[in-house]
Scaffold this motif. Structure first.
Motif, short mmCIF file in Angstrom:
data_model
loop_
_atom_site.label_atom_id
_atom_site.label_comp_id
_atom_site.label_asym_id
_atom_site.label_seq_id
_atom_site.Cartn_x
_atom_site.Cartn_y
_atom_site.Cartn_z
N GLN A 163 5.36 -14.27 -44.65
CA GLN A 163 5.80 -15.65 -44.83
C GLN A 163 5.60 -16.39 -43.52
O GLN A 163 6.08 -15.95 -42.48
N PRO A 164 4.87 -17.53 -43.53
CA PRO A 164 4.64 -18.26 -42.28
C PRO A 164 5.93 -18.80 -41.70
O PRO A 164 6.87 -19.12 -42.43
N ASN A 165 5.99 -18.90 -40.40
CA ASN A 165 7.14 -19.46 -39.70
C ASN A 165 7.09 -20.97 -39.79
O ASN A 165 6.16 -21.62 -39.31
N ASP A 166 8.13 -21.58 -40.44
CA ASP A 166 8.12 -23.02 -40.66
C ASP A 166 8.05 -23.80 -39.35
O ASP A 166 7.36 -24.81 -39.26
N LEU A 167 8.81 -23.36 -38.33
CA LEU A 167 8.82 -24.09 -37.08
C LEU A 167 7.45 -24.05 -36.42
O LEU A 167 6.94 -25.07 -35.94
N ALA A 168 6.84 -22.85 -36.43
CA ALA A 168 5.51 -22.73 -35.83
C ALA A 168 4.50 -23.60 -36.57
O ALA A 168 3.64 -24.26 -35.97
N GLN A 169 4.62 -23.60 -37.90
CA GLN A 169 3.71 -24.42 -38.70
C GLN A 169 3.87 -25.89 -38.36
O GLN A 169 2.91 -26.63 -38.22
N SER A 170 5.11 -26.35 -38.26
CA SER A 170 5.35 -27.76 -38.00
C SER A 170 4.84 -28.16 -36.62
O SER A 170 4.29 -29.26 -36.44
N LEU A 186 8.14 -31.72 -49.04
CA LEU A 186 9.00 -32.19 -47.97
C LEU A 186 10.45 -32.01 -48.37
O LEU A 186 10.81 -32.14 -49.53
N SER A 187 11.29 -31.69 -47.39
CA SER A 187 12.73 -31.54 -47.61
C SER A 187 13.45 -32.81 -47.18
O SER A 187 12.97 -33.54 -46.31
N VAL A 188 14.62 -33.06 -47.79
CA VAL A 188 15.38 -34.27 -47.51
C VAL A 188 16.75 -33.90 -46.94
O VAL A 188 17.47 -33.09 -47.52
N PHE A 189 17.12 -34.52 -45.81
CA PHE A 189 18.46 -34.41 -45.25
C PHE A 189 19.23 -35.67 -45.63
O PHE A 189 18.86 -36.77 -45.25
N LEU A 190 20.33 -35.50 -46.39
CA LEU A 190 21.14 -36.64 -46.82
C LEU A 190 22.31 -36.82 -45.86
O LEU A 190 23.09 -35.90 -45.64
N ARG A 209 3.98 -31.94 -37.68
CA ARG A 209 4.79 -32.44 -38.79
C ARG A 209 5.87 -31.40 -39.08
O ARG A 209 5.65 -30.20 -38.98
N THR A 210 7.07 -31.86 -39.44
CA THR A 210 8.14 -30.93 -39.81
C THR A 210 8.31 -30.83 -41.31
O THR A 210 9.01 -29.96 -41.79
N PHE A 211 7.69 -31.76 -42.06
CA PHE A 211 7.84 -31.81 -43.52
C PHE A 211 9.30 -31.96 -43.91
O PHE A 211 9.77 -31.39 -44.88
N MET A 212 10.01 -32.77 -43.11
CA MET A 212 11.40 -33.11 -43.38
C MET A 212 11.58 -34.61 -43.18
O MET A 212 10.99 -35.18 -42.26
N VAL A 213 12.38 -35.23 -44.04
CA VAL A 213 12.72 -36.64 -43.87
C VAL A 213 14.23 -36.80 -43.98
O VAL A 213 14.91 -35.95 -44.57
N GLY A 214 14.75 -37.86 -43.42
CA GLY A 214 16.17 -38.14 -43.49
C GLY A 214 16.46 -39.27 -44.45
O GLY A 214 15.65 -40.19 -44.60
N LEU A 215 17.59 -39.19 -45.13
CA LEU A 215 18.08 -40.28 -45.99
C LEU A 215 19.47 -40.66 -45.50
O LEU A 215 20.41 -39.86 -45.59
#
Length: 339
Positions: A49-56, A93-97, A61-67
């Protein structure tokens, strides 16, 4: 317990360098198809499984957005979030609410937290579309979009429901059903949407040759209790009305209950239309409530799609008003009673 496989393990098993293995898994570089297929097959076999932090970090890009929301009850932000997550989910993309609760210092802390997570963008939403201060980005250039919210900044991108168009739908619906003495029970006058909707109703009625005197426009809290009080006032001062357009479903719920208690039949004597299409309220109203739907899920989907464009470098700005729908149920007396 087996150790978690690394990119080095994949490269060794596939007989390639670590750089080649990384390019094969990321879809980058000039590699032979056979090499790319072999590396991916080995990675799958090993359970890599690829490391998300290394990928970003690699893709910037982190593939995360804030709401960031100021809607304490989630009445408006939750359907908006559904549309946002649906659009961003396809883009992985993941969302932080974050709930700022109309607290500027709390909002500032949320912004700092989101920036520390290196989010790719931020969507700001609220429970009203009156102008609010622009988001303080603490010196960052991260893309920001306002949805169901607006700022006095011509360079900002703001997506809001077209409240005037929604009110016209309600008024035209009642006029089309033959109603001629229409009242409007709405929220506080300091809300921008109250003025927009009232003026839209006035335009429709004037165009139809119908009167719309000031006594038929009643403003109060966005509450069912206000709907009940408004019903009592209308029946006392203007007993000949044959329709009421309410500024929210909660107001309509209280109003229809008060009419029923006074022996007024809905919709036979007075037709009622609400605004919001809050289904749990609209369907609990007796009879079920015809209501304007702001299409918040669609607005959320549009906001997320627009934010992806901003993240990719597109330049969009200004206030964009998205159309509403009218959901017809029994309270207005339309043939069929539902749609």
């Amino acid at each position: 317990m087996h150790p978690i496989p690394t990119i080095k393990d994949v490269a060794l098993a596939a007989g390639v360098s670590i750089g080649t293995a990384s390019k094969a898994l990321n879809g980058q570089g000039q590699l032979r198809d056979e090499t790319r297929r072999r590396v991916r097959a080995v990675a799958e076999e090993l359970g890599y499984q690829p490391n998300d932090l290394a990928q970003s970090l690699h893709r910037k890009r982190t593939f995360m957005v804030g709401l960031i929301s100021t809607d304490n009850y989630g009445r408006f932000s939750m359907p908006l979030l559904e549309g946002i997550e649906h659009a961003l989910g396809t883009a992985e993309l993941s969302v932080f609410l974050c709930n700022a609760a109309d607290d500027s210092e709390r909002e500032r802390r949320h912004v700092a937290s989101l920036l520390s997570k290196r989010v790719d963008g931020i969507i700001v939403t609220a429970n009203r579309t009156d102008p609010r201060p622009p988001l303080d980005l603490l010196g960052s250039r991260v893309p920001v979009l306002y949805a169901l919210a607006r700022v006095p900044d011509d360079s900002a991108l703001c997506l809001v429901p077209d409240d005037a168009q929604g009110a016209r739908l309600a008024a035209e619906h009642l006029v089309g059903l033959g109603r001629r003495r229409i009242a409007h029970v709405t929220g506080p006058r300091d809300y921008e949407v109250v003025g927009l909707r009232q003026e839209a109703v006035r335009e429709v009625l004037v165009a139809a040759g119908l009167a719309f005197p000031e006594r038929r426009v009643l403003s109060g809290p966005w509450r069912a209790t206000w709907g009940r009080a408004a019903a009592e006032r209308l029946l006392s001062t203007d007993p000949d009305i044959d329709a009421v357009f309410c500024g929210s479903d909660e107001i309509a719920l209280g109003l229809t209950g008060a009419l029923r208690e006074r022996g007024v039949r809905v919709p036979d004597d007075i037709a009622v239309v609400g605004f919001d299409n809050w289904e749990i309220i609209a369907e609990a109203t007796v009879p079920p409530l015809t209501s304007v739907d702001m299409r918040l899920r669609d607005l959320g989907h549009e906001a997320a799609t627009a934010l992806l464009g901003l993240i990719d470098g597109e330049r969009r700005q200004g206030v964009h008003r998205l159309p509403c729908d009218l959901v017809v149920r029994a309270s207005s007396g339309a043939a069929g009673g539902a749609s």
